[in-house]
Design a protein around this motif. Sequence first.
Motif, PDB file in Angstrom:
ATOM      1  N   LEU A 110       0.843  -1.253   0.104  1.00  0.00           N
ATOM      2  CA  LEU A 110      -0.175  -0.016  -0.039  1.00  0.00           C
ATOM      3  C   LEU A 110       0.919   1.210   0.107  1.00  0.00           C
ATOM      4  N   THR A 129      -4.837   5.940  -0.136  1.00  0.00           N
ATOM      5  CA  THR A 129      -5.778   6.368   0.989  1.00  0.00           C
ATOM      6  C   THR A 129      -6.995   7.035   0.485  1.00  0.00           C
ATOM      7  N   VAL A 159      -3.357   5.210   4.576  1.00  0.00           N
ATOM      8  CA  VAL A 159      -1.967   4.932   4.449  1.00  0.00           C
ATOM      9  C   VAL A 159      -1.119   5.992   4.856  1.00  0.00           C
TER      10      VAL A 159
END
Length: 122
Positions: free
Chosen positions: A85, A90, A121
Amino acid sequence: HVQLVESGGGSVQAGGSLRLSCAVSGYTKSRVCMGWFRQAPGKEREGVATIDSNGSTRYADSVKGRFTISQDKAKNTLTLQMDSLKPEDTAMYYCAADPTIPWLPLSSEYKYWGQGTQVTVS
């Protein structure tokens, strides 16, 4: 009454993983395309990954090789495994079912949507 309920969102550091799930209930069609979408603040909604009734998958270029969509038809569950990620992942992530334009699943509108689950993230 069709219901899609997402779960599994949360906060993770860059490079980490999250697994999103979408529980589907009340759907009578035996064959349907489903997908995951996301929307970050101030940005348009983006198609992330879709899977059709034959199991064929499509991914946004930004997530190819990092995200995997899968479906458990027996459990009526859609899953998105997210690895490696990045902060740009996000967003609020939404599960959707039954595209109005089936041949363009990543950009189509969908008939049914979940309420969303937040992925952050850092």
